[in-house]
Design a protein around this motif. Structure first.
Motif, PDB file in Angstrom:
ATOM      1  N   LEU A 352      31.753 -29.408  57.442  1.00 59.25           N
ATOM      2  CA  LEU A 352      31.792 -28.766  56.650  1.00 59.25           C
ATOM      3  C   LEU A 352      31.859 -26.964  56.396  1.00 59.25           C
ATOM      4  O   LEU A 352      31.884 -27.130  57.781  1.00 59.25           O
ATOM      5  N   THR A 354      31.103 -23.765  58.540  1.00 63.95           N
ATOM      6  CA  THR A 354      30.251 -23.649  59.233  1.00 63.95           C
ATOM      7  C   THR A 354      29.211 -22.329  58.748  1.00 63.95           C
ATOM      8  O   THR A 354      27.898 -22.117  58.863  1.00 63.95           O
ATOM      9  N   ARG A 355      30.242 -21.603  58.791  1.00 68.94           N
ATOM     10  CA  ARG A 355      29.507 -20.331  58.126  1.00 68.94           C
ATOM     11  C   ARG A 355      29.758 -19.540  56.386  1.00 68.94           C
ATOM     12  O   ARG A 355      30.656 -19.915  55.856  1.00 68.94           O
ATOM     13  N   ASP A 447      34.397 -22.715  60.894  1.00 72.54           N
ATOM     14  CA  ASP A 447      34.716 -21.290  62.063  1.00 72.54           C
ATOM     15  C   ASP A 447      34.137 -22.231  63.222  1.00 72.54           C
ATOM     16  O   ASP A 447      33.478 -23.072  62.898  1.00 72.54           O
TER      17      ASP A 447
ATOM     18  N   ARG B  61      35.377 -15.367  67.998  1.00 69.18           N
ATOM     19  CA  ARG B  61      36.572 -16.088  68.285  1.00 69.18           C
ATOM     20  C   ARG B  61      36.495 -16.827  66.576  1.00 69.18           C
ATOM     21  O   ARG B  61      35.170 -17.575  66.861  1.00 69.18           O
ATOM     22  N   VAL B  62      37.828 -17.329  66.167  1.00 74.48           N
ATOM     23  CA  VAL B  62      37.188 -18.289  65.643  1.00 74.48           C
ATOM     24  C   VAL B  62      37.375 -19.808  66.204  1.00 74.48           C
ATOM     25  O   VAL B  62      38.212 -19.916  67.076  1.00 74.48           O
ATOM     26  N   GLY B  63      36.171 -20.481  65.329  1.00 75.20           N
ATOM     27  CA  GLY B  63      35.841 -21.925  65.891  1.00 75.20           C
ATOM     28  C   GLY B  63      34.404 -21.989  66.868  1.00 75.20           C
ATOM     29  O   GLY B  63      34.007 -22.926  67.860  1.00 75.20           O
ATOM     30  N   ALA B  64      34.247 -20.847  66.913  1.00 74.85           N
ATOM     31  CA  ALA B  64      32.735 -20.139  68.119  1.00 74.85           C
ATOM     32  C   ALA B  64      31.854 -20.754  67.227  1.00 74.85           C
ATOM     33  O   ALA B  64      30.906 -21.406  67.916  1.00 74.85           O
ATOM     34  N   THR B  65      31.752 -21.262  65.662  1.00 72.04           N
ATOM     35  CA  THR B  65      30.302 -21.709  66.142  1.00 72.04           C
ATOM     36  C   THR B  65      30.590 -23.194  65.753  1.00 72.04           C
ATOM     37  O   THR B  65      29.606 -23.800  66.179  1.00 72.04           O
ATOM     38  N   SER B  66      31.762 -24.359  65.417  1.00 75.14           N
ATOM     39  CA  SER B  66      32.047 -24.967  65.992  1.00 75.14           C
ATOM     40  C   SER B  66      31.806 -25.639  67.425  1.00 75.14           C
ATOM     41  O   SER B  66      30.850 -26.722  67.797  1.00 75.14           O
ATOM     42  N   TRP B  69      27.243 -25.501  67.895  1.00 73.31           N
ATOM     43  CA  TRP B  69      27.507 -26.583  67.674  1.00 73.31           C
ATOM     44  C   TRP B  69      27.407 -27.957  68.924  1.00 73.31           C
ATOM     45  O   TRP B  69      26.882 -29.316  68.397  1.00 73.31           O
ATOM     46  N   MET B  90      24.905 -18.468  58.485  1.00 71.62           N
ATOM     47  CA  MET B  90      25.695 -20.309  58.633  1.00 71.62           C
ATOM     48  C   MET B  90      24.598 -21.540  58.079  1.00 71.62           C
ATOM     49  O   MET B  90      23.670 -21.292  57.126  1.00 71.62           O
ATOM     50  N   ALA B  94      26.507 -27.933  58.491  1.00 73.74           N
ATOM     51  CA  ALA B  94      27.725 -28.846  59.669  1.00 73.74           C
ATOM     52  C   ALA B  94      27.606 -29.508  60.558  1.00 73.74           C
ATOM     53  O   ALA B  94      28.336 -29.959  61.081  1.00 73.74           O
ATOM     54  N   TRP B 158      24.644 -15.974  72.877  1.00 71.81           N
ATOM     55  CA  TRP B 158      26.203 -15.937  71.352  1.00 71.81           C
ATOM     56  C   TRP B 158      26.310 -14.173  71.756  1.00 71.81           C
ATOM     57  O   TRP B 158      25.837 -13.509  71.542  1.00 71.81           O
ATOM     58  N   ALA B 175      42.280 -22.066  68.226  1.00 72.12           N
ATOM     59  CA  ALA B 175      41.552 -23.359  66.657  1.00 72.12           C
ATOM     60  C   ALA B 175      42.682 -23.567  65.999  1.00 72.12           C
ATOM     61  O   ALA B 175      43.573 -22.614  65.058  1.00 72.12           O
ATOM     62  N   TRP B 177      43.214 -26.367  62.684  1.00 74.14           N
ATOM     63  CA  TRP B 177      42.131 -27.400  61.558  1.00 74.14           C
ATOM     64  C   TRP B 177      43.853 -28.426  61.079  1.00 74.14           C
ATOM     65  O   TRP B 177      44.341 -27.798  61.087  1.00 74.14           O
TER      66      TRP B 177
END
Lengths: 447, 232
Positions: A352, A354-355, A447, B61-66, B69, B90, B94, B158, B175, B177
């Motif tokens: 899904l 994330t942000r 993200d 950076r793009v992908g930092a949240t992933s 987690w 957020m 996810a 963070w 990142a 996708w």
């Protein structure tokens, strides 16, 4: 995770059919564990949590207690499932974990009647067919058993194979443990209610301590002057004192009274749940809680004390198609409601976004620079090439969709029609776009 | 005579006095240092193969949240509480796809001075604390790290403003996708986003560095896919 084990205690000399006559035995067993299911007078089942200690030692304590307090012989059986434990209790054995099927296999077929699903006649028929043991019965094809003897016999077969586990139905907390305060003058403010909650919490703890119990859950019930009742169940630390408990109750009342919609309160009730023997509570025998976890939960409670209950939250997965509907948040420490795990056709698949997007409108443009629309048939007016967010144009490298979603068409107030589009942008970001009533917006960023 | 007195007289023992069984030894390896276990793909990026006192994660950076987690997937599934303070905007659902056990993830909403107090309280006990560096001054940030070190809490910054004294710094350098296609000229796009490969660079306090590609959501690595159209 080790599966839970089941202990069955059988008093072979017990003759009375009277439930009331059995009470003294239950009272004696209460000294060992508050979790008991009475199968029949003279036979009880007790769940044994994983890591609960040496089973043989537990059984000895059980036998000693019954012998000492009610002067009755007692046989115990331990196994994974209730049926195997019941059989094991006949001979006072402990079946090793995972050994249910092997233990049951050589037993005589007549034991099948103990499941209450199969009658004597069926057992005789099976015997004439040359099926003399539970093992031989289990070896029969399940479909054939169901066809010849019916669904109940098939269920009995699964029990005999040690496959089917029935959770124990445990006794409920007795009503007399519940404490209640009736207001002389209805409580209109949080302060008045909290002032009453403190002695109530003390009374609850005194009642429990007097019986050698501690609780892991408290259900707070508030009765309003109009006769409505609101209740909520909270997990509590079994070692918590009256101050902690009163604070918990205060938060709850605070939530109800300040959120509005609740009249002045006429009565407050506290009911304990998840009862533990007071000695177990301190040591975490039933709730396998190590020191680090206890410390972490103390820190979380501390933070919750500073910020208020609603600012520490746990996420639950919920059912829904839209992103925001796929989860719920509940205050940390509140009892988790039963899980809704139905498949939701049309829900977004993992991963899904994330942000969350800011929800502002964006423009999706085709090669000619004109806005892309979704036609009634569910396809786009043209291939999307550019996305303009805040006036900044970014080329689309790859995309998929649109997937049209029609929600609650039967309810004119809440009906929604939108379409989803996934796009990968040239700057490396991926986004989930919605188009609703002809307007595009970013609903989430990957993200 | 009460049951308790009788039990005492007869020398009975209750379940509370039983010796606790030994904990079943699971797959999680714990070292002698106070270390929070992480998934094996993340372990390669961290100095001691687990979350130590302070880790900084570049948020921009793009992908930092992933990556965040995925970082919390190991601790939460090992049963350790993880508190995430002051990160808003957020979709927490996810996190489950990246392997996080949501039952052990606490989202803490706070701002300003209350955020500092809450972070300090949490650093005294929870195994993993995620905090936004932007909310702290350098002095407050050092104080919180020191408190976390004393209590054995692993703090994950963070990092929207650089922090000092992190044991490891993680940064997503790319990142990727997977699953979407160019679909040029089409009016209905086939495919769907199904995986993500994150190139992560780690710099350790001692000067060493590591690179790895993390697949937080599993999925098809390039080269694993057989394109049926090409086999015609």
């Amino acid at each position: 995770m080790t599966p839970a084990r089941t202990v069955v205690a059988w008093l072979p000399d017990w003759e009375s059919e009277d439930q009331a006559a059995f009470e003294p035995v239950l009272e004696a067993l209460d000294r060992i564990t508050p979790y008991i299911e009475v199968l029949e007078p003279g036979r009880v089942a007790i769940p044994l949590r994983p890591l609960a200690g040496d089973e043989a030692v537990f059984c000895e304590a059980l036998i000693d207690t019954v012998q000492g307090l009610v002067d009755q012989d007692c046989l115990t059986g331990v196994a994974d499932g209730l049926f195997a434990a019941l059989m094991a209790a006949g001979t006072g054995r402990i079946v090793p974990p995972g050994g249910d099927a092997a233990f049951l296999a050589p037993l005589d077929i007549a034991n099948l009647t103990a499941t209450g699903l199969v009658d004597e006649e069926t057992v005789e028929t099976l015997r004439h067919l040359g099926i003399g043991t539970l093992g031989a019965f289990c070896a029969l094809p399940g479909a054939a058993v169901a066809e010849r003897f019916g669904a109940a016999a098939r269920q009995a077969q699964q029990l005999a194979a040690g496959d089917l586990a029935r959770p124990l139905a445990l006794r409920r907390a007795e009503a007399e443990l519940t404490v209640r305060v009736d207001a002389a003058e209805p409580y209109a403010t949080v302060e008045q209610a909290a002032f009453a909650a403190r002695p109530l919490a003390e009374r609850l703890l005194a009642t429990l301590t007097g019986r050698g119990l501690a609780c892991t859950r408290v259900t707070v019930t508030a009765h309003t002057v109009r006769g409505l009742a609101r209740e909520r169940t909270w997990q509590v630390d079994p070692t918590a004192d009256a101050v902690d408990l009163a604070r918990r109750v205060r938060w709850q009342l605070d939530g109800w009274l300040t959120a509005g919609g609740t009249d002045a309160l006429a009565a407050i009730e506290l009911a304990p749940g998840g009862l533990l023997n007071i000695m177990d509570a301190g040591r975490g025998l039933w709730e396998t809680k190590d020191a680090a976890t206890a410390r972490a939960e103390a820190a979380l409670r501390h933070a919750q004390g500073l910020l208020g209950p609603d600012n520490l939250r746990i996420v639950l997965q919920a059912g829904g198609r839209d992103l925001a509907e796929q989860y719920d948040q509940i205050p940390w420490g509140e009892t988790v409601p039963p899980h809704r795990t139905r498949p939701w056709p049309g829900a977004l698949p993992d991963p899904l976004p994330t942000r969350a997007g800011t929800g502002e409108h964006v423009a999706v443009l085709d090669a000619a620079g004109s806005a892309v629309a979704v036609a009634a048939r569910g396809d786009l007016s043209a291939a999307p090439v550019l996305v303009a967010v805040d006036g900044e144009r970014t080329p689309i490298l790859a995309w998929a969709g649109p997937w049209p979603v029609t929600e609650r068409w039967w309810d004119p107030e809440r009906a929604r029609r939108y379409a989803r589009l996934q796009v990968l942008l040239a700057d490396g970001r991926a986004a989930l776009l919605y188009v609703e009533s002809g307007r595009w917006s970013v609903v989430g960023w990957y993200d | 005579m009460t049951a308790a007195a009788l039990a005492a007289q007869l020398g009975l023992r209750t379940a509370g006095e039983l010796a606790p069984a030994e904990r079943a030894s699971g797959g999680v390896v714990t070292s002698s240092r106070s270390m929070v276990p992480v998934t094996s793909d993340i372990a390669r990026l961290l100095p001691y193969g687990g979350l130590a006192a302070a880790t900084a994660l570049a948020a921009a950076r793009v992908g930092a949240t992933s990556l965040l987690w995925r970082l919390l997937a190991g601790p939460t599934s090992a049963g350790a509480w993880c508190a995430v303070v002051g990160l808003s905007g957020m979709y927490p659902s996810a996190a489950a796809a990246a392997g996080v056990d949501l039952a052990r993830l606490v989202l803490v909403e706070a701002d300003g001075p209350r955020l500092l107090d809450a972070a300090a309280a949490l650093a005294g006990g929870v195994p993993v604390l995620v905090a936004p560096s932007a909310a702290f001054t350098p002095i407050q940030e050092r104080r919180l790290t020191a408190r976390a070190r004393r209590s054995g809490t692993a703090i994950v910054w963070w990092q929207t403003r650089p922090v000092a004294g992190a044991d490891a710094r993680l940064e997503v350098t790319g990142a990727h996708w997977q699953g979407l296609r160019a679909n040029t000229g089409r009016r209905w796009g086939a495919g769907r986003l199904n995986a993500c490969g994150l190139e992560v660079a780690a710099r350790w306090r001692g000067g060493a560095s590591r690179q790895a590609t993390i697949w937080p959501y599993g999925g098809d690595r390039p080269g694993n896919v057989i394109d049926l159209r090409r086999r015609r």
